[in-house]
Design a protein around this motif. Structure first.
Motif, mmCIF file in Angstrom:
data_model
loop_
_atom_site.group_PDB
_atom_site.id
_atom_site.type_symbol
_atom_site.label_atom_id
_atom_site.label_comp_id
_atom_site.label_asym_id
_atom_site.label_seq_id
_atom_site.Cartn_x
_atom_site.Cartn_y
_atom_site.Cartn_z
ATOM 1 N N CYS A 140 -40.256 33.023 55.117
ATOM 2 C CA CYS A 140 -41.501 33.777 55.099
ATOM 3 C C CYS A 140 -42.716 32.880 55.277
ATOM 4 N N HIS A 155 -43.649 37.487 60.854
ATOM 5 C CA HIS A 155 -43.983 38.545 59.916
ATOM 6 C C HIS A 155 -44.712 39.668 60.608
ATOM 7 N N TYR A 178 -47.104 35.153 52.192
ATOM 8 C CA TYR A 178 -47.483 36.043 53.281
ATOM 9 C C TYR A 178 -48.970 35.945 53.624
ATOM 10 N N THR A 197 -51.552 40.246 48.293
ATOM 11 C CA THR A 197 -50.672 39.229 47.720
ATOM 12 C C THR A 197 -50.866 39.160 46.215
#
Length: 279
Positions: A140, A155, A178, A197
């Motif tokens: 990720c 992503h 992310y 997040t």
């Protein structure tokens, strides 16, 4: 599988070929035994060839598992059960927010090199997720958003697929990884999805329960109880994904058909007991 669980799943399975206009040979084995065989393999982590003799032949069970996965049958069953669970909990059938995460597991020698990868952050092989299974090289934090909505990786690609299959999604909760490489503004601009997040509080050590994030970690714990997911043995990533879906189907069908514990039977004087009186 209990009778109540089978009553939920049976109507969602495709019509046998012998009952269609094109026709076909009647199925030799009951479908309930096929489903039981798949669930037994997922829960106990056995090899396909080690299927007990009480079940249909392993090739038959594997063939049904492959065909149902390719035809999208598992997605129909999963979504149907999920809607019922949400309605039973007093929620809307569809959700407007999701929590995303990745989990890496080790791969056995049966997994081809084409679907292997090295996750340097988690020190393990062959990453997997609840909605897709990919090589662990696509970690990720190493992915970056595409320059255009058509770029087929990163992503950004995952968010594009999420927006395409579930246009009702407006908010995505994720970990701090992310937030890198400009994913948040890209998702907002091209997909109208807000990526939020959840970060660890500063100066914290060890395990702590994070808001929102605890739900996805709990889900991973439930899925990993099925021993087949402790290590990936499948040659095809789509079969690994299908077995993860079967674990989720088992969890949801059991939850929907779970009977509440009966209260203790009242014993009266005829049985030699006297009920205590409330104070």
């Amino acid at each position: 599988m209990s009778d109540a669980e089978w009553a939920l799943i049976e109507p969602l399975l495709p019509v046998p070929a012998c009952q269609t206009l094109k026709g076909g040979a009647p199925e030799r084995w009951p479908r309930r035994e096929i489903v039981d065989g798949i669930r037994y393999l997922v829960d106990n982590g056995i090899k396909w060839r080690a299927m007990p003799a009480d079940y249909p032949p392993w090739r038959t069970i594997y063939g049904f598992a492959r065909r149902w996965a390719a035809a999208g049958v598992l997605g129909i069953i999963r979504d149907h059960l999920r809607r019922h669970i949400r309605l039973a909990a007093g929620k809307t059938p569809q959700t407007a927010s999701v929590i995303v995460d990745s989990q890496s597991i080790k791969a056995s020698e049966t997994v081809s090199k084409a679907t292997r990868g090295w996750d340097g952050g988690k020190r393990s092989m062959d990453g997997s997720g609840t909605s897709s299974v990919t090589t662990a090289a696509l970690s990720c934090w190493s992915w970056s958003p595409p320059l255009t909505p058509k770029t087929p990786w990163s992503h950004g690609s995952y968010c594009s697929g999420l927006a395409l299959m579930h246009p009702e999604i407006a908010i995505v909760w994720a970990d701090s990884a992310y937030a890198k490489n400009g994913l948040i503004p890209w998702a907002k601009k091209y997909l109208d999805i807000t990526v939020k997040t959840v970060r660890r509080p500063p100066d914290t050590k060890g395990f702590i329960v994070l808001p929102r994030r605890w739900a996805v970690e709990r889900s991973w714990s439930w899925i990993m109880r099925a021993r087949r997911h402790c290590r990936d043995h499948e040659r095809l990533p789509e079969m690994s994904e299908a077995l993860i879906t079967w674990a989720c189907i088992t969890l949801m069908s059991r939850r929907l058909t779970r009977q509440k514990a009966r209260p203790a039977e009242r014993r009266d004087i005829a049985h030699g007991y006297v009920l205590p009186q409330a104070a």
